[in-house]
Design a protein around this motif. Structure first.
Motif, mmCIF file in Angstrom:
data_model
loop_
_atom_site.group_PDB
_atom_site.id
_atom_site.type_symbol
_atom_site.label_atom_id
_atom_site.label_comp_id
_atom_site.label_asym_id
_atom_site.label_seq_id
_atom_site.Cartn_x
_atom_site.Cartn_y
_atom_site.Cartn_z
ATOM 1 N N PRO A 236 0.827 -1.212 0.000
ATOM 2 C CA PRO A 236 0.000 0.000 0.000
ATOM 3 C C PRO A 236 0.859 1.259 0.000
ATOM 4 C CG PRO A 236 -0.797 -1.574 1.636
ATOM 5 C CD PRO A 236 0.517 -2.104 1.132
ATOM 6 N N ARG A 237 0.481 2.211 -0.854
ATOM 7 C CA ARG A 237 1.224 3.474 -0.909
ATOM 8 C C ARG A 237 1.010 4.272 0.377
ATOM 9 N NH1 ARG A 237 2.416 7.756 -4.571
ATOM 10 N NH2 ARG A 237 3.762 9.167 -3.370
ATOM 11 N N TRP A 238 -0.191 4.208 0.931
ATOM 12 C CA TRP A 238 -0.531 4.969 2.136
ATOM 13 C C TRP A 238 -0.716 3.977 3.276
ATOM 14 C CZ3 TRP A 238 0.686 9.229 -0.101
ATOM 15 C CH2 TRP A 238 0.287 9.496 -1.407
ATOM 16 N N VAL A 239 0.258 3.926 4.174
ATOM 17 C CA VAL A 239 0.271 2.924 5.236
ATOM 18 C C VAL A 239 -0.507 3.460 6.436
ATOM 19 C CG1 VAL A 239 1.723 1.537 6.743
ATOM 20 C CG2 VAL A 239 2.509 2.108 4.423
ATOM 21 N N VAL A 248 0.739 7.254 6.448
ATOM 22 C CA VAL A 248 2.079 7.727 6.148
ATOM 23 C C VAL A 248 2.468 7.184 4.775
ATOM 24 C CG1 VAL A 248 4.505 7.742 6.855
ATOM 25 C CG2 VAL A 248 2.709 7.726 8.588
ATOM 26 N N PRO A 249 3.022 8.012 3.890
ATOM 27 C CA PRO A 249 3.445 7.496 2.584
ATOM 28 C C PRO A 249 4.528 6.428 2.729
ATOM 29 C CG PRO A 249 3.360 9.897 2.575
ATOM 30 C CD PRO A 249 3.218 9.461 4.000
ATOM 31 N N PRO A 349 -7.261 5.224 -3.671
ATOM 32 C CA PRO A 349 -7.704 4.489 -2.474
ATOM 33 C C PRO A 349 -8.130 5.404 -1.329
ATOM 34 C CG PRO A 349 -5.695 3.518 -3.356
ATOM 35 C CD PRO A 349 -5.910 4.798 -4.092
ATOM 36 N N LEU A 350 -7.469 6.548 -1.166
ATOM 37 C CA LEU A 350 -7.879 7.481 -0.115
ATOM 38 C C LEU A 350 -9.251 8.073 -0.433
ATOM 39 C CD1 LEU A 350 -4.576 9.423 0.714
ATOM 40 C CD2 LEU A 350 -5.575 7.455 1.891
ATOM 41 N N ALA A 351 -9.499 8.330 -1.715
ATOM 42 C CA ALA A 351 -10.808 8.862 -2.105
ATOM 43 C C ALA A 351 -11.922 7.854 -1.858
ATOM 44 C CB ALA A 351 -10.790 9.272 -3.579
ATOM 45 N N ASP A 352 -11.565 6.570 -1.733
ATOM 46 C CA ASP A 352 -12.567 5.527 -1.501
ATOM 47 C C ASP A 352 -12.837 5.268 -0.027
ATOM 48 O OD1 ASP A 352 -13.021 5.039 -4.197
ATOM 49 O OD2 ASP A 352 -11.414 3.561 -4.342
#
Length: 749
Positions: A236-239, A248-249, A349-352
């Motif tokens: 995952p890009r955003w942990v 965190v990226p 994924p953050l938008a979801d």
């Protein structure tokens, strides 16, 4: 939130391709998009150009720069405070993804022309060098605006709702300790540090991958070293942290644990960077022995194609930048410094996140009333009985794809009276239920012929996979025509009935893809009219055999007769206007640049024909020019759904003619693709199409109106009732209309 070393963006807006104002709250002035082409010809007076120049000159229209103007309109949805917060994040991801494809295909093509020493002989002064320079001027402020919107607008607003994208130094010691354990367990085993020195050549960088350029110092020799670490794409890009809304990226976690990769060395700094490779590979279909093998080889070549863009952390020092530029053989204009995170397409994924109050109102597609109650698993062929009762039209995503188009194919696969299925596939989903149904049909002994377009850009690999799966199931598979792309969206079902064989069919404006059917607006038409059925049989013979059919009863087919037929329809409106009869044209499409049809539209305006154009993307035509196009209006609709349907209306002296189909009025569609457009003759279906067109034309929420000088001005709903369709915008208005009409029809039934 910043990257590990970058500061917040603070540059001024650039000179080209940028809005003069940004639409934020509803009471703000409308945004205006300045056309990038004016950077090259700022002194040109559009009103002094001849009709020929208006139709052909790149002083008026350049395809690449026009596309960038369109991407600005998409980006404005992220800038607009009226857009729900997570949807603003999604639009940032969309514009970034759009740019990735633009560089791979369009910039890649210009780079290939430049390397071959080619200049466009028909466009004096528009060499690849000139266009590449203008593209860089237009893209830089777009990239700066993306970063500033994320860092200064969206992330602070998300933090107010508990969603935070944190820098590693902001974490508590215990959080950092937990992330180090995550890193050692889930990330470290995957990483491979690659040194760059005389004994270690510069490593291969895969397309669109995110990398870290690491500066090191040997504590004994004090020599400086450089290494590359690839950020793994299978993590995952955003942990997430202990709070599931805090992230965190991944690259920051790696950067702050680099000591594990370079034991005994001093890590001075690390800078994210990313490359984009050319996807425009030269091909000669005429000399290909096997089209499928040629496309497969092209995909292999793309992996190692030249780099056309380098994105770097804005804080990267000149020494590292120069190293990358030299090793990748890039020019200064190919390098794009970025403030904040790179690869913004990863924001999807953050938008979801499951935060409904920060998203659009949920929408569940409606079952078309005539299809209500259908047994999805039945073998009775009930849907064919419904189609025999009269033509049927669906409008996605307002109407359900699964209970209409998908069900049509699945029912044909199950129905024992169906003898044959023929279909074109341009793009479809990864786990396509349509392909599964075709395979099932072949396994049940039905004749199944499928035209799989293996040249569909960026879907080649998936389409090759589907083609082989269909072949293995016993389907007859063709891979497209040499020199042409098959872009038509057609399905033909031959069914044995009491009075003989009958052809049922679906003709659409969009792909057989359930995923995009929930995001794109498209029209699907079902019928069993014999004349159109005969046309479709002839068209499939053209696609799979050696037919050179040139006459069709009803269909407009490219490249056979479509341009000429549309030209004749426009001529008919011109004649009606000159004779004092009702004359009007409404055309909705994705792009408009075919010089022949653009000229026809100018001539129609001069004859007094009212012309309304709903063009989402590229548009060569300029409206509102005195004596030339004062009767023409051009608008672009941008919003939660991607406007993809193509609809045409011709007043025809008071007896309107309607058409839907797969083609835009672009040269490539009319000359280099196989396209199909069908007339809609049922009065009730015509009313539905007219309502769609009028709703779009009256949109003062999502609509952008083109000005005579090529700028786009965003419409605003000032002085309109806030709950009116005009103020709500096309998509909400059509959702409400579909729900209301469905309830009314079911009640009447």
């Amino acid at each position: 939130m910043t990257s590990s070393t970058a500061a917040h963006a603070d540059g001024a807006r650039g000179e080209t391709g940028t809005p003069e104002t940004i639409a934020l709250p509803m009471e703000s002035p409308p945004a205006i998009i300045q056309p990038a082409v004016r950077a090259y010809t700022p002194e040109i007076d559009i009103a002094t150009l001849s009709l020929d120049e208006l139709c052909t000159s790149e002083m008026v229209y350049n395809r690449e720069l026009s596309w960038l103007d369109f991407n600005w309109r998409v980006l404005n949805e992220a800038l607009d405070a009226r857009t729900p917060l997570l949807e603003r994040l999604r639009f940032l991801a969309i514009t970034a993804s759009n740019l990735d494809e633009f560089f791979r295909k369009r910039v890649g093509g210009l780079k290939r022309q430049k390397a071959a020493g080619m200049a466009h002989l028909n466009l004096p002064g528009w060499t690849p060098d000139v266009q590449l320079e203008l593209i860089a001027k237009a893209v830089r402020p777009m990239v700066e605006t993306q970063s500033r919107c994320l860092l200064e607008e969206i992330l602070p607003r998300l933090a107010e709702h508990g969603v935070r994208l944190l820098d590693y130094p902001e974490l508590t010691p215990s959080q950092q300790a937990r992330l180090r354990q995550y890193y050692l367990r889930e990330v470290y085993p995957i990483l491979t540090p690659l040194a760059v020195d005389p004994g270690h050549p510069f490593p291969f960088l895969s397309n669109l991958s995110l990398s870290l350029g690491v500066l090191l110092q040997d504590p004994i020799s004090h020599e400086r070293r450089f290494a590359r670490v690839k950020v793994p794409q299978n993590r995952p890009r955003w942990v997430p942290l202990d709070n599931p809304l805090h992230f965190v990226p991944l690259e920051q976690i790696i950067i702050h644990n680099l000591d594990t990769l370079f034991t005994g060395m001093e890590v001075i700094a690390a800078y994210p960077f990313r490359v984009t490779r050319n996807a425009d590979i030269a091909r000669n279909e005429e000399e290909a022995d096997d089209l499928l093998e040629m496309i497969s080889e092209e995909l292999r070549e793309q992996r190692f194609a030249d780099v056309v863009r380098l994105e770097i952390d804005a804080s990267m020092p000149d020494s590292v930048r120069a190293l990358l530029q030299s090793e990748l053989a890039l020019e200064q204009n190919d390098i794009y410094p970025v403030h904040g995170p790179l690869r913004l397409a990863d924001l999807f994924p953050l938008a979801d996140l499951n935060l409904p109050h920060l998203k659009y109102e949920p929408w569940t597609p409606i079952t078309p009333p005539r299809l209500a109650g259908l047994d999805r698993d039945s073998r009775s062929g009930e849907i064919f009985s419904i189609i025999r009762q009269g033509d049927l039209m669906v409008h996605h995503p307002y109407h359900s794809f699964s209970v209409s188009t998908q069900h049509f194919i699945e029912a044909a696969a199950r129905d024992p009276q169906v003898l044959a299925i023929k279909q074109t596939l341009y793009r479809t989903s990864a786990n396509s239920p349509v392909v599964a149904a075709l395979i099932q049909a072949a396994e049940r002994g039905k004749q199944v012929a499928v035209l799989v377009e293996v040249k569909a850009r960026f879907d080649e690999a998936q389409n090759i996979e589907w083609a082989r799966a269909l072949e293995n199931a016993g389907c007859h598979v063709a891979y497209g025509l040499v020199g042409l792309k098959t872009h038509s969206k057609i399905s033909l079902v031959i069914r044995e009935e009491e009075d003989g064989l009958r052809a049922y069919y679906h003709i659409g404006t969009g792909n057989y893809n359930p995923k995009t059917a929930a995001l794109y607006t498209d029209i699907g038409f079902f019928s069993c009219r014999p004349d159109i059925g005969t046309d479709l049989m002839d068209l499939f013979n053209y696609l799979t055999g050696y037919s050179r059919q040139t006459e069709y009863y009803k269909l407009l087919v490219a490249p056979v007769n479509m341009r000429q037929r549309f030209g004749a329809l426009i001529d008919g409106e011109i004649e009606n206007a000159l004779q004092g009869r009702p004359a009007r044209i409404i055309a909705k499409m994705n792009g408009l640049e075919d010089p022949f049809l653009v000229r026809k539209l100018y001539e129609a305006s001069q004859a007094g024909v009212a012309v309304d154009l709903i063009v989402r993307g590229n548009c060569r035509l300029r409206p509102g020019l005195p004596g030339i196009s004062e009767n023409i209006r051009v608008i672009s609709i941008i919003g939660r759904f991607l406007e993809h349907s193509r609809i045409w209306y011709f007043e025809n002296g008071g007896a309107p003619r309607y058409f839907i189909g797969s083609a835009d009025w672009m040269r490539r569609n009319l000359s280099n693709r196989v396209e199909a457009v069908v007339p809609i003759e049922d009065p009730y279906l015509q009313e539905q199409l007219y309502h769609i067109l009028q709703t779009s034309l009256n949109d003062h929420r999502q609509g952008w109106e083109m000005l005579p000088d090529g700028r786009y001005r965003q419409r605003t709903p000032h002085h309109l009732p806030p709950d009116s369709p005009e103020a709500l915008g096309t998509h909400i208005a059509l959702m409400r209309h579909t729900r209301r009409m469905s309830a009314q029809l079911l009640a009447d039934a």
